[in-house]
Write a protein that holds these residues in place. Sequence first.
Motif, mmCIF file in Angstrom:
data_model
loop_
_atom_site.group_PDB
_atom_site.id
_atom_site.type_symbol
_atom_site.label_atom_id
_atom_site.label_comp_id
_atom_site.label_asym_id
_atom_site.label_seq_id
_atom_site.Cartn_x
_atom_site.Cartn_y
_atom_site.Cartn_z
ATOM 1 N N SER A 251 -34.155 -118.075 41.672
ATOM 2 C CA SER A 251 -35.159 -118.503 40.695
ATOM 3 C C SER A 251 -36.330 -119.217 41.366
ATOM 4 O O SER A 251 -37.214 -119.737 40.682
ATOM 5 C CB SER A 251 -34.494 -119.396 39.650
ATOM 6 O OG SER A 251 -33.577 -120.258 40.278
ATOM 7 N N LEU A 252 -36.358 -119.216 42.694
ATOM 8 C CA LEU A 252 -37.439 -119.928 43.398
ATOM 9 C C LEU A 252 -38.771 -119.211 43.240
ATOM 10 O O LEU A 252 -38.874 -118.025 43.554
ATOM 11 C CB LEU A 252 -37.101 -120.038 44.886
ATOM 12 C CG LEU A 252 -36.081 -121.114 45.238
ATOM 13 C CD1 LEU A 252 -35.783 -121.102 46.718
ATOM 14 C CD2 LEU A 252 -36.586 -122.477 44.826
ATOM 15 N N ILE A 281 -37.434 -110.389 41.371
ATOM 16 C CA ILE A 281 -37.057 -110.067 39.981
ATOM 17 C C ILE A 281 -37.611 -111.083 38.975
ATOM 18 O O ILE A 281 -37.426 -110.945 37.772
ATOM 19 C CB ILE A 281 -35.532 -109.866 39.812
ATOM 20 C CG1 ILE A 281 -34.764 -111.162 40.037
ATOM 21 C CG2 ILE A 281 -35.021 -108.754 40.711
ATOM 22 C CD1 ILE A 281 -33.323 -111.071 39.513
#
Length: 346
Positions: A251-252, A281
């Motif tokens: 999620s970075l 993504i």
Amino acid sequence: MLNCKINNLINSKTKLLGVIGHPIAHSLSPIMHNSVIFQNKTNNLNKENISQDINTIEKLKELKDLEKNTIDNLNYIYLAFDIEPENLENIVISAKTLNIKGLNITVPYKIDIMQYLDEIDEDAKKIGAVNTILFENGISKGYNTDGLGFRKAIEELMEIKDNKTNNNKTNKSTKNNKILVLGAGGASRSICYEMSKDNAITIANRTFEKAETLEKYLKSIGHKNVNSIKLEEFEDMTKLMDYNIIINTTSLGMYPNIDNTFIDLSKLPENALNGKFVVDIIYNPFETKFLKQASEKGATIQNGLSMLIHQGAISFEIWTNEKPNIDIMKKSIVNELENKNKNEID
Ligand SMILES: NC(=O)c1ccc[n+]([C@@H]2O[C@H](COP(=O)([O-])OP(=O)(O)OC[C@H]3O[C@@H](n4cnc5c(N)ncnc54)[C@H](OP(=O)(O)O)[C@@H]3O)[C@@H](O)[C@H]2O)c1
């Protein structure tokens, strides 16, 4: 007149689709699916109107176009349901009672919902999570479309690249690649499962043990071409050159922490990523810092919109047996995200 239109849009035969999660207000799925459903309903209405009064060649052409792009009897509506954890076990019974046709399952219920389903598709069983349920003849069956959605996205990326280079005789394929996957969370699991069927996969994660656990699991189900790697190995950035596809599943870099990256690609020499595919993504922002750096070093890049849309399109097909219009899905989400970001800036 208004009643007539409403009858055509929603009526007593309209079947219900939806998504459950907690929280759910941020979900883009209702917009994505309803855009296809309502565009199709509008096309049907226009078809009816035009066919009553064809007096020019243009109108005939318009009618033919509409006929080509319109599905008959696509009478659905898609809603979002915020479900409290204590109510999860009632969801399947409630959905059956209400004759709901299909549900998407999102955070945090993709694993917990499985125990309440009658059947689970083989791939979803092996991934260990369900993001789609089909209700048919009183039976609930769970699927996972994330991994396959990712494969379709990569296929699309490779085709785009080929169109740009006018190279039709490509030997690019979503098989037999050397893929580096950054991250070992839920999304990584679906992607690694799908792509390790016919590619060599290396997993790198902040918590190395999680990468190792995923590697061991995939090997235990027969996906032999998987290994995990410690982050320190990338202190030598030339290690990245071993792969032709690099995927960020962490999620970075996601909004609002847009300055974060898992690996600083700006340290690579000029053009170091020429000929390589780099995917993030994340879809908000459209271009993460990681993707921007990859593009500056020559990579062909893709954000998470394509995966999001393709996983949704596969769910849609499971429920309706019809292929949705991908372009309409994409436009609706891009519009929504652009408006959201604009409103937040204003
Ligand atoms: N495009 C799509 O269709 C799609 C679908 C699903 C998810 N996503 C996106 O994918 C991302 C991950 O989702 P998920 O469901 O897999 O989440 P998750 O299960 O919570 O996994 C998060 C991953 O990010 C890593 N991570 C988090 N914070 C980090 C940090 N500060 N430094 C290094 N690594 C960090 C975690 O590493 P540790 O194991 O060390 O904690 C883990 O590998 C999210 O941005 C989500 O929006 C996109």
